[in-house]
Design an enzyme around this catalytic site. Structure first.
Site, PDB file in Angstrom:
ATOM      1  CE  LYS A   1      29.628  42.033  35.780  1.00 45.66           C
ATOM      2  NZ  LYS A   1      29.651  42.497  37.373  1.00 45.66           N
TER       3      LYS A   1
ATOM      4  CD  GLN B   1      29.289  45.319  39.452  1.00 45.69           C
ATOM      5  OE1 GLN B   1      28.737  44.264  38.915  1.00 45.69           O
ATOM      6  NE2 GLN B   1      30.472  45.591  39.361  1.00 45.69           N
TER       7      GLN B   1
ATOM      8  CG  ASP C   1      29.481  38.177  41.201  1.00 45.04           C
ATOM      9  OD1 ASP C   1      30.102  38.110  40.156  1.00 45.04           O
ATOM     10  OD2 ASP C   1      28.836  39.179  41.920  1.00 45.04           O
TER      11      ASP C   1
HETATM   12  N1  GUN Z   1      33.113  44.455  41.200  1.00 43.02           N
HETATM   13  C1  GUN Z   1      34.218  44.413  40.591  1.00 43.02           C
HETATM   14  N2  GUN Z   1      34.024  43.089  40.285  1.00 43.02           N
HETATM   15  C2  GUN Z   1      32.978  42.465  40.319  1.00 43.02           C
HETATM   16  C3  GUN Z   1      32.459  41.089  40.061  1.00 43.02           C
HETATM   17  O1  GUN Z   1      32.739  40.461  39.574  1.00 43.02           O
HETATM   18  N3  GUN Z   1      30.979  41.091  40.497  1.00 43.02           N
HETATM   19  C4  GUN Z   1      30.615  42.001  41.604  1.00 43.02           C
HETATM   20  N4  GUN Z   1      29.452  41.648  41.999  1.00 43.02           N
HETATM   21  N5  GUN Z   1      31.172  43.215  41.856  1.00 43.02           N
HETATM   22  C5  GUN Z   1      32.189  43.405  40.966  1.00 43.02           C
END
Ligand code: GUN
Length: 292
Positions: free
Chosen positions: A52, A96, A119
């Site tokens: 990211k 996350q 998100d």
């Molecule tokens: N863990 C797995 N996929 C995601 C996501 O799209 N966002 C976040 N914050 N955590 C994750």
């Protein structure tokens, strides 16, 4: 049969985003700024977060990574979230997941200002999405929808079967496929672990979205000729022949299912690369919303 190339489309979209950022900066606006909070040292999470951060740099975004130790308290985490909610230099941020067990994930999600929740996990965004209002849609469902769009795949009046009912994929993608407009207007059936006659339901599907997290669950005899198959599975299975010691397995028995399909996404290189792009698009949107 055509393979849906998520990697190629995601690179294309990154270029489009980079172009927009250039134009923003040329107008004297500051570049979008995304922050990512990570707690502990989960291998998968660290890899995702690194991707990211790297993707932000590729499109000209500013990014901030905030790493907390495994035993950070819920209060400390919530305090950081409150600080980020109030920070005018930050357009969006994510925490996350998964979080350590002593932290209430739902409480954390709900602490994020929904206007910065890129998100799309906050109940306000989920609710707005389900009634068709402008909102941040979570990354995986929005990546799937974008792939259907970029490949001009017809969805109106089609039978769409979603396998899996998770909050972050199954439920939202079902809501998006049934909403008015394109891509949407599908007749959606959601199947899950208690569903009877799952194979029969799948055989009647024009579009199957497999998001249950069980490697190679969807077999050849569950798919009708000409179906569109979207594979959301990303289970890590041990594989000593790879550098990382594992490989990603989808929810579809690709080798046997693919020949029957009109379109199919591979794993890796299908839905996966689209998810980060969706996060970038949401962050760009958050930056545009600054003025709104
Ligand atoms: N863990 C797995 N996929 C995601 C996501 O799209 N966002 C976040 N914050 N955590 C994750």
């Amino acid at each position: 049969m055509e393979i849906i190339d998520g990697k190629k489309i995601s690179e294309q979209i990154k270029q489009e985003i980079a172009q927009e950022v250039n134009e923003m900066v040329a107008r004297g606006e500051r570049a979008p700024h995304l922050a990512v909070i990570i707690v502990g040292h989960d291998g998968g999470s660290e890899t995702y977060v690194a991707h990211k951060v790297k993707s932000c740099a590729q499109v000209g975004f500013r990014s901030t990574k905030v790493a907390f130790d495994e035993n950070v308290t819920e209060e400390e985490l919530l305090a950081k979230i409150a600080e980020m909610n109030a920070d005018p230099d930050l357009d969006g941020f994510i925490v996350q997941l998964p979080l350590p067990k002593h932290i209430d994930e739902q409480k954390v999600i709900e602490a994020i200002d929904y206007r910065k929740d890129v998100d799309g996990f906050h109940p306000i965004n989920v609710g707005r999405m389900s009634i068709g209002l402008p909102c941040f849609v979570s990354a995986t469902p929005s990546g799937i929808i974008e792939l259907l769009k970029r490949y001009n795949i017809e969805t109106s009046g089609k039978n769409c079967v979603v396998i899996g009912r998770s909050n972050i994929v199954g439920k939202p993608v079902a809501a998006l496929m049934m909403r008015k407009g394109y891509p949407g207007d599908a007749t959606v059936t959601v199947c899950h672990s208690r569903t009877k006659n799952l194979a029969e339901i799948c055989r009647n599907a024009d579009i199957i979205i497999a998001a249950l997290g069980q490697p190679e669950f969807l077999k050849e005899d569950m798919v009708k000729e000409g179906a569109v198959v979207i594979d959301v599975g990303t289970t890590r299975v041990a594989d000593s022949s790879t550098k990382t010691g594992f490989k990603l397995k989808g929810d579809v028995d690709f080798e046997h299912v693919a020949p029957k399909c009109s379109y199919i996404t591979p794993v890796p290189g299908g839905v996966g690369p689209m998810t980060i792009v969706s996060l970038l698009r949401n962050t760009l949107q958050a930056a545009h919303n600054r003025k709104a």
